[in-house]
Motif scaffolding. Structure first.
Motif, PDB file in Angstrom:
ATOM      1  N   ASP A 160       0.829  -1.212   0.000  1.00 19.08           N
ATOM      2  CA  ASP A 160       0.000   0.000   0.000  1.00 19.08           C
ATOM      3  C   ASP A 160       0.861   1.260   0.000  1.00 19.08           C
ATOM      4  OD1 ASP A 160      -2.336  -1.447  -0.017  1.00 19.08           O
ATOM      5  OD2 ASP A 160      -2.647  -1.351   2.154  1.00 19.08           O
ATOM      6  N   SER A 161       1.947   1.244   0.764  1.00 19.77           N
ATOM      7  CA  SER A 161       2.813   2.422   0.849  1.00 19.77           C
ATOM      8  C   SER A 161       3.533   2.691  -0.463  1.00 19.77           C
ATOM      9  CB  SER A 161       3.829   2.244   1.983  1.00 19.77           C
ATOM     10  OG  SER A 161       3.181   2.123   3.227  1.00 19.77           O
ATOM     11  N   LEU A 162       3.840   1.632  -1.194  1.00 16.46           N
ATOM     12  CA  LEU A 162       4.517   1.790  -2.487  1.00 16.46           C
ATOM     13  C   LEU A 162       3.687   2.609  -3.469  1.00 16.46           C
ATOM     14  CD1 LEU A 162       6.250  -1.592  -3.449  1.00 16.46           C
ATOM     15  CD2 LEU A 162       7.298   0.674  -3.346  1.00 16.46           C
ATOM     16  N   LYS A 163       2.361   2.552  -3.328  1.00 13.89           N
ATOM     17  CA  LYS A 163       1.488   3.277  -4.246  1.00 13.89           C
ATOM     18  C   LYS A 163       1.750   4.785  -4.192  1.00 13.89           C
ATOM     19  CE  LYS A 163      -2.193  -0.169  -3.727  1.00 13.89           C
ATOM     20  NZ  LYS A 163      -3.563  -0.431  -3.202  1.00 13.89           N
ATOM     21  N   GLU A 164       2.231   5.268  -3.029  1.00 18.30           N
ATOM     22  CA  GLU A 164       2.490   6.698  -2.871  1.00 18.30           C
ATOM     23  C   GLU A 164       3.650   7.178  -3.744  1.00 18.30           C
ATOM     24  OE1 GLU A 164       3.205   7.644   1.204  1.00 18.30           O
ATOM     25  OE2 GLU A 164       1.635   6.272   1.947  1.00 18.30           O
ATOM     26  N   PHE A 165       4.480   6.240  -4.180  1.00 20.39           N
ATOM     27  CA  PHE A 165       5.695   6.615  -4.899  1.00 20.39           C
ATOM     28  C   PHE A 165       5.611   6.363  -6.405  1.00 20.39           C
ATOM     29  CE2 PHE A 165       6.796   5.624  -0.523  1.00 20.39           C
ATOM     30  CZ  PHE A 165       7.512   6.753  -0.155  1.00 20.39           C
ATOM     31  N   LEU A 213      10.488   5.046   1.640  1.00 19.01           N
ATOM     32  CA  LEU A 213       9.520   3.969   1.869  1.00 19.01           C
ATOM     33  C   LEU A 213       9.611   3.468   3.317  1.00 19.01           C
ATOM     34  CD1 LEU A 213       7.411   1.970   0.786  1.00 19.01           C
ATOM     35  CD2 LEU A 213       9.305   0.520   0.019  1.00 19.01           C
ATOM     36  N   GLY A 214      10.838   3.354   3.819  1.00 17.21           N
ATOM     37  CA  GLY A 214      11.009   2.941   5.211  1.00 17.21           C
ATOM     38  C   GLY A 214      10.315   3.881   6.165  1.00 17.21           C
ATOM     39  N   GLN A 215      10.413   5.177   5.900  1.00 14.84           N
ATOM     40  CA  GLN A 215       9.736   6.164   6.738  1.00 14.84           C
ATOM     41  C   GLN A 215       8.222   6.072   6.570  1.00 14.84           C
ATOM     42  OE1 GLN A 215      11.526   9.908   5.558  1.00 14.84           O
ATOM     43  NE2 GLN A 215      13.121   9.730   7.124  1.00 14.84           N
ATOM     44  N   ALA A 216       7.770   5.793   5.346  1.00 11.98           N
ATOM     45  CA  ALA A 216       6.334   5.734   5.073  1.00 11.98           C
ATOM     46  C   ALA A 216       5.651   4.601   5.827  1.00 11.98           C
ATOM     47  CB  ALA A 216       6.099   5.590   3.569  1.00 11.98           C
ATOM     48  N   VAL A 217       6.382   3.522   6.124  1.00 14.73           N
ATOM     49  CA  VAL A 217       5.788   2.387   6.855  1.00 14.73           C
ATOM     50  C   VAL A 217       6.075   2.471   8.356  1.00 14.73           C
ATOM     51  CG1 VAL A 217       5.870   0.876   4.840  1.00 14.73           C
ATOM     52  CG2 VAL A 217       7.802   0.887   6.448  1.00 14.73           C
ATOM     53  N   GLY A 218       6.586   3.630   8.800  1.00 16.60           N
ATOM     54  CA  GLY A 218       6.809   3.839  10.224  1.00 16.60           C
ATOM     55  C   GLY A 218       8.064   3.198  10.762  1.00 16.60           C
TER      56      GLY A 218
END
Length: 234
Positions: A93-98, A170-175
């Protein structure tokens, strides 16, 4: 082979496989030492710019929970954050942001320059520099493996895109945080990985054959790039 013949013949562009653990500049120096001649040779030099604008495909292996100052495995660990909460679905899901056109902050340790000097050199000297985000494009990014703390991605990008920044962000996006462990470019413009010369074939004979093989492809690619650039101006 006679050195004058080599110089006349080495006039073009050819792809290589960069060995793991060295920079592109170091790979170039290795070839220069063997040939005493530049890569992206002769008329090929002016065509390198169009290749920099070509689409690029990557396979990348990453690690959650640890961040480094270079955003990859060669750097100094600067942060460690728990990653137990990160699931495969959260990563997807987070990958979609990029995907698509995004603002991306390049790594401090990069070949980008400020007043003629690389950011990486300035950083090693302790010079404080401010890097501005850049507009870049990601055509595709999808998860290929997930075995925490490790995961793999397949990524397709436009020019100026940093895979290291993608993984860091991406690491930051997943907390949590993350860095690149291994990175391999599998396509760049008209070249694929199977086209590229490995280090044991960096010699005059193999390079001449490679330049000849791809001369028409590179010329066509260069013409298409110039035509597209001309249309953009109008």
């Amino acid at each position: 082979m006679n050195s004058r013949i080599i110089i006349r013949t080495l006039n073009g562009v050819f792809p290589i496989i960069k060995p793991h653990g060295i920079t592109s500049a170091e790979a170039l120096n290795k070839i220069k030492q063997k040939l005493c001649q530049a890569v992206g040779i002769g008329d090929g030099c002016k065509k390198l710019k169009c290749l920099l604008h070509g689409e690029k495909h990557y396979i990348v292996q990453c690690q959650l929970g640890t961040a480094t100052d270079t955003y990859n495995e060669t750097g100094k660990v600067v942060m460690e954050i728990a990653y137990d909460h990160v699931t495969e679905e959260l990563l997807k899901d987070s990958l979609k942001e990029f995907r698509g056109r995004i603002n991306q902050l390049p790594p401090l340790y990069s070949a980008l320059k400020l007043n003629g000097r690389r950011y990486s050199d300035l950083a090693r000297e302790g010079v404080e520099v401010t890097i501005e985000p850049r507009r870049v494009f990601c055509y595709e990014a999808h998860l290929t493996s997930f075995s925490p703390p490790h995961f793999g991605l397949c990524v397709s990008t436009g020019p100026g895109f940093y895979i290291r920044s993608l993984i860091h962000d991406l690491g930051q996006a997943v907390g949590s945080c993350a860095h690149v462990r291994e990175l391999q470019r599998t396509k760049h413009g008209p070249f694929t990985l199977s086209d590229a010369l490995p280090e044991d074939r960096w010699n005059a004979e193999q390079i001449i054959q490679s330049i000849a093989k791809f001369r028409n492809i590179v010329n066509r690619y260069y013409k298409e790039y110039k035509m597209a650039s001309w249309k953009d101006k109008w």
